[in-house]
Design an enzyme around this catalytic site. Structure first.
Site, PDB file in Angstrom:
ATOM      1  CB  CYS A 116      -0.988   0.065   1.147  1.00  0.00           C
ATOM      2  SG  CYS A 116      -1.700  -1.572   1.474  1.00  0.00           S
ATOM      3  CG  HIS A 256      -3.335   2.982   3.059  1.00  0.00           C
ATOM      4  ND1 HIS A 256      -4.036   2.995   1.835  1.00  0.00           N
ATOM      5  CD2 HIS A 256      -3.444   1.872   3.515  1.00  0.00           C
ATOM      6  CE1 HIS A 256      -4.254   1.656   1.766  1.00  0.00           C
ATOM      7  NE2 HIS A 256      -3.551   0.899   2.875  1.00  0.00           N
ATOM      8  CG  ASN A 286      -6.595  -1.230   1.907  1.00  0.00           C
ATOM      9  OD1 ASN A 286      -6.088  -0.831   0.840  1.00  0.00           O
ATOM     10  ND2 ASN A 286      -5.917  -1.960   3.088  1.00  0.00           N
TER      11      ASN A 286
HETATM   12  N1  ACO Z   1     -17.901 -10.326   9.398  1.00  0.00           N
HETATM   13  C1  ACO Z   1     -18.294 -10.694  10.644  1.00  0.00           C
HETATM   14  N2  ACO Z   1     -17.531 -11.111  11.674  1.00  0.00           N
HETATM   15  C2  ACO Z   1     -16.433 -10.800  11.294  1.00  0.00           C
HETATM   16  C3  ACO Z   1     -15.769 -10.444  10.022  1.00  0.00           C
HETATM   17  C4  ACO Z   1     -16.744 -10.158   9.031  1.00  0.00           C
HETATM   18  N3  ACO Z   1     -16.326  -9.676   7.600  1.00  0.00           N
HETATM   19  N4  ACO Z   1     -14.300 -10.641   9.994  1.00  0.00           N
HETATM   20  C5  ACO Z   1     -14.036 -11.168  10.993  1.00  0.00           C
HETATM   21  N5  ACO Z   1     -14.974 -11.348  11.773  1.00  0.00           N
HETATM   22  C6  ACO Z   1     -14.921 -12.010  13.337  1.00  0.00           C
HETATM   23  C7  ACO Z   1     -13.652 -12.892  13.504  1.00  0.00           C
HETATM   24  O1  ACO Z   1     -13.928 -13.948  13.176  1.00  0.00           O
HETATM   25  C8  ACO Z   1     -13.725 -12.462  14.962  1.00  0.00           C
HETATM   26  O2  ACO Z   1     -14.525 -13.456  15.629  1.00  0.00           O
HETATM   27  P1  ACO Z   1     -14.191 -14.215  16.903  1.00  0.00           P
HETATM   28  O3  ACO Z   1     -13.988 -13.184  18.085  1.00  0.00           O
HETATM   29  O4  ACO Z   1     -15.449 -15.173  17.192  1.00  0.00           O
HETATM   30  O5  ACO Z   1     -13.020 -14.949  16.679  1.00  0.00           O
HETATM   31  C9  ACO Z   1     -14.358 -11.220  15.493  1.00  0.00           C
HETATM   32  O6  ACO Z   1     -14.999 -10.658  14.121  1.00  0.00           O
HETATM   33  C10 ACO Z   1     -13.393 -10.054  15.544  1.00  0.00           C
HETATM   34  O7  ACO Z   1     -12.267 -10.084  14.704  1.00  0.00           O
HETATM   35  P2  ACO Z   1     -11.094  -9.050  14.957  1.00  0.00           P
HETATM   36  O8  ACO Z   1      -9.922  -9.732  13.611  1.00  0.00           O
HETATM   37  O9  ACO Z   1     -10.547  -9.210  16.160  1.00  0.00           O
HETATM   38  O10 ACO Z   1     -11.527  -7.749  14.634  1.00  0.00           O
HETATM   39  P3  ACO Z   1     -10.966  -6.455  14.509  1.00  0.00           P
HETATM   40  O11 ACO Z   1     -11.898  -5.700  15.337  1.00  0.00           O
HETATM   41  O12 ACO Z   1      -9.501  -6.492  14.620  1.00  0.00           O
HETATM   42  O13 ACO Z   1     -11.439  -6.167  12.669  1.00  0.00           O
HETATM   43  C11 ACO Z   1     -10.107  -5.885  11.005  1.00  0.00           C
HETATM   44  C12 ACO Z   1     -10.933  -6.645  11.869  1.00  0.00           C
HETATM   45  C13 ACO Z   1     -11.248  -4.937  10.139  1.00  0.00           C
HETATM   46  C14 ACO Z   1      -9.521  -6.636   9.597  1.00  0.00           C
HETATM   47  C15 ACO Z   1      -9.110  -4.853  11.425  1.00  0.00           C
HETATM   48  O14 ACO Z   1      -8.412  -5.841  12.226  1.00  0.00           O
HETATM   49  C16 ACO Z   1      -8.312  -4.200  10.508  1.00  0.00           C
HETATM   50  O15 ACO Z   1      -8.814  -3.229   9.791  1.00  0.00           O
HETATM   51  N6  ACO Z   1      -7.185  -4.500  10.477  1.00  0.00           N
HETATM   52  C17 ACO Z   1      -6.186  -3.703   9.591  1.00  0.00           C
HETATM   53  C18 ACO Z   1      -6.259  -4.168   8.289  1.00  0.00           C
HETATM   54  C19 ACO Z   1      -5.381  -3.570   7.263  1.00  0.00           C
HETATM   55  O16 ACO Z   1      -5.513  -2.174   7.608  1.00  0.00           O
HETATM   56  N7  ACO Z   1      -4.923  -4.341   6.345  1.00  0.00           N
HETATM   57  C20 ACO Z   1      -4.178  -3.437   4.986  1.00  0.00           C
HETATM   58  C21 ACO Z   1      -3.057  -3.263   5.423  1.00  0.00           C
HETATM   59  S1  ACO Z   1      -1.721  -3.416   4.053  1.00  0.00           S
HETATM   60  C22 ACO Z   1      -2.549  -3.351   2.942  1.00  0.00           C
HETATM   61  O17 ACO Z   1      -3.539  -2.350   2.627  1.00  0.00           O
HETATM   62  C23 ACO Z   1      -2.607  -4.161   1.524  1.00  0.00           C
END
Ligand code: ACO
Length: 340
Positions: A116, A256, A286
């Site tokens: 990214c 970003h 994203n």
């Molecule tokens: N719908 C419903 N539930 C979901 C989903 C979904 N789409 N995705 C995950 N869950 C569930 C998980 O299974 C988990 O359940 P559990 O507690 O029973 O195990 C629960 O939701 C919480 O999951 P987390 O991963 O802890 O959720 P979090 O609040 O961290 O959000 C997210 C996840 C949105 C991916 C967040 O961590 C994030 O944005 N991280 C940064 C990602 C990023 O920026 N990536 C790109 C950077 S590099 C690039 O851009 C290529």
């Protein structure tokens, strides 16, 4: 050594595929809800290319607009840099495919691969090349078709990503106008946190890699989130310090667009008003290296940016990588040409 000249953006372009995929569409694909996606990410919809469209097609559309905006013919380009994690193929570089299609015969061309952060990395290379007198006119594109490497059965990633491209034409400018500072960084220890494991020389494509779904994005979202919240305030502060400007003087932060909660947390940690952070993640999700140039394009086209404004652009991503820059905007305010 003090640079004798700097560089500035003289043209911008953008390409977003017309097909919109809403959260309701994803509710039909995986076990998720609009409510979960909006509260955890801020994303409401994203764009996805149709079959047959590749990254270079989006890059071309954005580049043509940027060149027209700059009033620069393609054969005036000295260098083309395409930032992408989703090249048309491993080689030739997508930048070479773009060079051919534009008819930019004088231009050198290569891809920048910093996930990214690629477009910001590319701007730093373009700026340095111009400052060194090695080029006059450089095209820097961030282009992605992440839908091609998204596992549409994995709810933890498929809700996050989208396709688009943004392009900028850079030309020389007096020092103190345009790009004022760059901060680039990497921490390779975090490489496994977001990767596409197969299809390279470590794990060449095979029936087994396909069966194990190793040609899709694999991500530890929680750890990437923590990294982003840590690195963004630091990279923004450093860009301001290197430019010799206080954060309070910044008119716009263009971050970003990965997750609204990441942007909120960065604003809070920096003690800066959230209104100064441009956000369009709700519409595109994203889009990796395209995210910052598309946000910049939209902020400018919407008439938010005026000549003399101070901006800080910020990217972070796989690698892990990050890049930020301070910019003294050199273009007159745009009359809003596209309602966004
Ligand atoms: N719908 C419903 N539930 C979901 C989903 C979904 N789409 N995705 C995950 N869950 C569930 C998980 O299974 C988990 O359940 P559990 O507690 O029973 O195990 C629960 O939701 C919480 O999951 P987390 O991963 O802890 O959720 P979090 O609040 O961290 O959000 C997210 C996840 C949105 C991916 C967040 O961590 C994030 O944005 N991280 C940064 C990602 C990023 O920026 N990536 C790109 C950077 S590099 C690039 O851009 C290529």
């Amino acid at each position: 050594m003090t640079a004798l000249r700097g560089s500035t953006i003289v043209g911008l372009g953008r390409a977003v595929p017309p097909r919109v995929v809403t959260n309701a569409d994803l509710e039909r694909l995986v076990d998720t809800t609009d409510e979960w996606i909006v509260t955890r990410t801020g994303i409401r919809e994203r764009r996805v290319v149709p079959d047959g469209v590749a990254t270079s097609d989006l890059a071309y559309e954005a580049a043509v607009e940027a060149l027209a905006d700059a009033g620069v013919p393609a054969d005036a380009l000295d260098l083309i840099i395409v930032g992408t994690a989703t090249p048309d193929m491993i080689f030739p570089a997508t930048a070479c495919l773009l060079q051919d299609r534009l008819g930019a015969r004088r231009a050198a061309a290569f891809d920048a691969s910093a996930a990214c952060s690629s477009w910001v990395y590319g701007c730093a290379m373009a700026h340095a090349t111009i400052a060194a007198g090695m080029a006059e006119t450089v095209l820097v594109v961030g282009a992605e078709t992440l839908s091609r490497i998204t596992n549409w059965r994995d709810r933890s990633t498929c809700v996050l990503f989208g396709d688009s491209a943004g392009a900028a034409v850079l030309r020389p400018a007096p020092v103190g106008e345009g790009f004022l500072s760059f901060v680039l960084g990497a921490d390779g220890r975090g490489g496994p946190l977001i990767s596409l494991p197969a299809g390279g020389s470590r794990l060449p494509a095979s029936f087994e890699t396909v069966e194990r779904q190793l040609h899709y994005i694999h991500m530890n979202g929680r750890e990437v989130f923590k990294f982003a919240v840590r690195v963004i305030p630091r990279a923004i502060r450093e860009a301001a310090e290197r430019a010799g400007v206080p954060l309070e003087a910044v008119d716009w932060f263009i971050p970003h667009q990965a997750n609204i909660r990441i942007i909120d947390a960065a604003a809070e940690r920096l003690g800066q008003p959230r209104e100064k952070f441009f956000v369009n993640v709700q519409r595109y999700g994203n889009t990796s290296s395209a995210s910052v140039p598309v946000a910049l394009y939209e902020a400018w086209r919407a008439g938010y940016l005026d000549r003399g404004d101070l901006l800080i652009l910020l990217a972070f991503g796989g690698g892990l990588t990050w890049g930020s820059c301070a910019v003294r905007w050199t273009r007159e305010r745009a009359t809003a040409r596209r309602a966004e």
